[in-house]
Design an enzyme around this catalytic site. Structure first.
Site, short mmCIF file in Angstrom:
data_model
loop_
_atom_site.label_atom_id
_atom_site.label_comp_id
_atom_site.label_asym_id
_atom_site.label_seq_id
_atom_site.Cartn_x
_atom_site.Cartn_y
_atom_site.Cartn_z
CD GLU A 33 8.61 69.07 31.23
OE1 GLU A 33 8.91 67.68 31.02
OE2 GLU A 33 8.92 70.01 30.45
CG HIS A 36 13.04 68.65 34.91
ND1 HIS A 36 12.70 68.63 33.37
CD2 HIS A 36 12.22 67.68 35.20
CE1 HIS A 36 11.34 68.33 32.94
NE2 HIS A 36 11.10 67.57 34.12
P1 FAD Z 1 22.54 63.41 26.92
O1 FAD Z 1 22.01 62.19 27.12
O2 FAD Z 1 23.98 63.98 27.28
O3 FAD Z 1 22.66 63.59 25.28
C1 FAD Z 1 23.07 64.74 24.48
C2 FAD Z 1 23.50 64.55 23.02
O4 FAD Z 1 24.84 63.88 23.41
C3 FAD Z 1 23.09 63.47 22.30
O5 FAD Z 1 23.27 63.72 20.99
C4 FAD Z 1 23.64 62.12 22.54
O6 FAD Z 1 23.47 61.25 21.62
C5 FAD Z 1 25.10 62.70 22.83
N1 FAD Z 1 25.83 61.70 23.71
C6 FAD Z 1 25.57 61.31 24.86
N2 FAD Z 1 26.53 60.60 25.31
C7 FAD Z 1 27.76 60.68 24.61
C8 FAD Z 1 28.73 60.20 24.61
N3 FAD Z 1 29.39 59.42 25.52
N4 FAD Z 1 29.77 60.37 23.70
C9 FAD Z 1 29.07 61.29 22.64
N5 FAD Z 1 27.84 61.75 22.52
C10 FAD Z 1 27.34 61.40 23.52
N6 FAD Z 1 16.68 71.01 29.42
C11 FAD Z 1 17.03 71.78 30.49
O7 FAD Z 1 17.88 72.61 30.66
N7 FAD Z 1 16.33 71.73 31.71
C12 FAD Z 1 15.06 71.06 31.88
O8 FAD Z 1 14.34 70.93 32.90
C13 FAD Z 1 14.99 69.86 30.64
N8 FAD Z 1 13.80 69.01 30.79
C14 FAD Z 1 13.70 68.12 29.74
C15 FAD Z 1 12.81 67.15 29.76
C16 FAD Z 1 12.62 66.08 28.61
C17 FAD Z 1 11.66 65.19 29.00
C18 FAD Z 1 13.44 66.31 27.37
C19 FAD Z 1 13.28 65.24 26.44
C20 FAD Z 1 14.38 67.15 27.48
C21 FAD Z 1 14.53 68.22 28.46
N9 FAD Z 1 15.55 69.36 28.39
C22 FAD Z 1 15.66 70.05 29.39
C23 FAD Z 1 16.27 69.50 27.17
C24 FAD Z 1 17.59 68.46 27.19
O9 FAD Z 1 18.70 69.06 28.41
C25 FAD Z 1 18.41 68.76 25.77
O10 FAD Z 1 17.82 68.16 24.81
C26 FAD Z 1 19.95 68.35 26.06
O11 FAD Z 1 20.22 68.89 24.56
C27 FAD Z 1 20.17 66.95 26.01
O12 FAD Z 1 19.96 66.55 27.09
P2 FAD Z 1 20.02 64.94 27.63
O13 FAD Z 1 20.05 64.74 29.05
O14 FAD Z 1 19.27 64.03 26.59
O15 FAD Z 1 21.77 64.65 27.08
#
Ligand code: FAD
Length: 291
Positions: free
Chosen positions: A16, A77
Site C-alpha cells: 500500500e 481506494h
Molecule cells: P464500514 O464498513 O462502513 O464500518 C464503519 C463502522 O460502521 C464500523 O464500526 C461498522 O461496524 C459500522 N457499521 C457498518 N455497517 C453498519 C450498519 N449497517 N449499521 C450500523 N453500523 C454499521 N480511509 C481513508 O479515508 N482512505 C483510505 O484510503 C483508507 N484505506 C484503508 C485501507 C484499509 C486496509 C483499512 C483497514 C482502512 C482504510 N481506511 C482508509 C480507514 C477506514 O476508512 C476507516 O477505518 C473507517 O473508519 C471505516 O471504514 P470501513 O470501510 O471499514 O467502514
C-alpha cells in the site's frame, strides 16, 4: 486482471502507498513506484483521503501510472462518507477510463467540520452502488481488533458480512502486531459466514512518532515483545528501523506458516523497508502452499 482471481491459486503479496501531499507534485512518488515495481508485488493499492472535495486526481494518476508505466496491477481506494453519488460516479468513470478495475470500497474516517452528504453512511452501501456501476472487483476493510466505533467484535463482524453480501470479494485487515488477534478474528469471521480471502495488513514500524500516531488512530494492541523493542531502541533510529523490519518479517513468516490468504504491507512509501521485508521472505513466498 481482477485481484480476486489471484487468490485462487496462491498466496497474495501486496503493498500500500499513499499519494504525496497536495502541496507536493505527484512526480515526487515516481522513484518510490519504480523501486516497488522491482519487488514484483501482486498489486499495489493507492490510498485516497476521505475528507474534502478531493476528486482523487493524484491517487488515480498514480494508479494509472503503476499500470501503464510499471506494469503493476493497481487497486484504488475509494472512501465515500464525505462524497455524493455524483462525486463517486466521477471517480468510478475516471477509473474505468484508465482501465483500473480493482477498488477498495471504504466508508472513510469522518473528518471534523466537513459536510457529510446523505448518500452513503457505510461501506456496504458503497459496495452495492459500485456493483451496479460497472465491472469492478471490490475489496473491503476489516478489523481484527474490532472497528473503534463498533460496540463489539461480533457486531462488527455482522457488518463485515453485510459488506461481503453486498459484493466485496476479498478483505484487507487493519494493521495489527499480535498474530493471535488475527487468528481469532479469522476464525470468528469464518464462523459468521465471511468466506472470502482475508489479507493480513502488516505495518513495519520504523520510527517512534509513527507508532504513537498509529496506536492513537486504530488502537492496535501492542504485545510486550513489541513495546520492549520500541523502548529499547526509541532513541536509535537505525536500530529501531531494523528491529521494526525484523518484527514485521517474523509476523509474516508466522502468518504464512498458518496459511494466510495474503499479506498486504503498509509501506508508508518507504521502498527501503519494503525491499528488506520482501527479500527476507521471498523464498517463503515462493514456497507458500497453494491455498
Ligand atoms: P464500514 O464498513 O462502513 O464500518 C464503519 C463502522 O460502521 C464500523 O464500526 C461498522 O461496524 C459500522 N457499521 C457498518 N455497517 C453498519 C450498519 N449497517 N449499521 C450500523 N453500523 C454499521 N480511509 C481513508 O479515508 N482512505 C483510505 O484510503 C483508507 N484505506 C484503508 C485501507 C484499509 C486496509 C483499512 C483497514 C482502512 C482504510 N481506511 C482508509 C480507514 C477506514 O476508512 C476507516 O477505518 C473507517 O473508519 C471505516 O471504514 P470501513 O470501510 O471499514 O467502514
Amino acid at each position: 486482471m481482477k485481484i480476486t482471481n489471484l487468490f485462487r491459486d496462491r498466496m497474495v503479496f501486496s503493498f500500500e502507498i499513499f499519494p504525496p501531499k497536495k502541496t507536493s507534485p505527484v512526480e515526487t512518488i515516481y522513484s518510490t513506484l519504480e523501486a516497488l515495481q522491482d519487488l514484483h508485488p501482486d498489486f499495489i493499492s493507492v490510498t485516497l483521503g476521505a475528507g474534502g472535495s478531493g476528486n482523487g486526481t493524484n491517487a488515480i494518476a498514480i494508479a494509472r501510472r503503476l499500470k501503464e508505466e510499471y506494469d503493476v496491477l493497481p487497486m484504488a481506494h475509494v472512501p465515500c462518507i464525505h462524497r455524493t453519488k455524483e462525486e463517486i460516479d466521477n471517480i468510478l468513470n475516471e477509473l474505468q477510463d484508465a482501465g483500473i478495475e480493482n477498488v477498495l470500497a471504504l466508508r472513510g474516517d469522518i473528518v471534523p467540520d466537513t459536510p457529510v452528504p446523505e448518500d452513503f453512511s457505510h461501506a456496504s452501501e458503497l459496495i452495492a452502488y459500485i456493483q451496479e456501476k460497472g465491472d469492478f472487483d471490490i475489496g473491503a476493510a476489516c478489523y481484527p481488533e474490532c472497528h473503534p466505533s463498533a460496540p463489539n467484535l461480533d457486531v462488527d463482524i455482522q457488518h463485515l458480512k453485510e459488506k461481503v453480501d453486498a459484493g466485496a470479494t476479498h478483505l484487507i485487515t487493519q494493521l495489527f502486531f499480535d498474530n493471535e488477534m488475527f487468528r481469532d478474528f479469522r476464525y470468528q469471521a469464518q464462523r459468521a459466514g465471511v468466506n472470502v480471502p482475508i489479507e493480513a495488513g502488516i505495518m513495519p514500524v520504523t520510527n517512534r512518532k509513527q507508532i504513537e500516531r498509529m496506536v492513537t488512530m486504530c488502537g492496535a494492541s501492542l504485545p510486550r515483545k513489541f513495546t520492549k523493542l520500541v523502548q529499547r531502541f526509541e532513541d536509535q533510529p537505525e536500530a529501531l528501523r531494523d528491529a521494526g523490519i525484523a518484527y514485521a518479517v517474523e509476523q509474516i513468516v508466522d502468518l504464512i506458516t498458518d496459511g494466510v490468504d495474503g499479506i498486504h504491507v503498509y509501506t508508508m512509501n518507504n521502498s527501503y523497508v519494503a525491499r528488506k521485508i520482501t527479500e527476507a521472505v521471498s523464498g517463503i513466498l515462493r514456497a507458500a502452499p497453494i491455498c
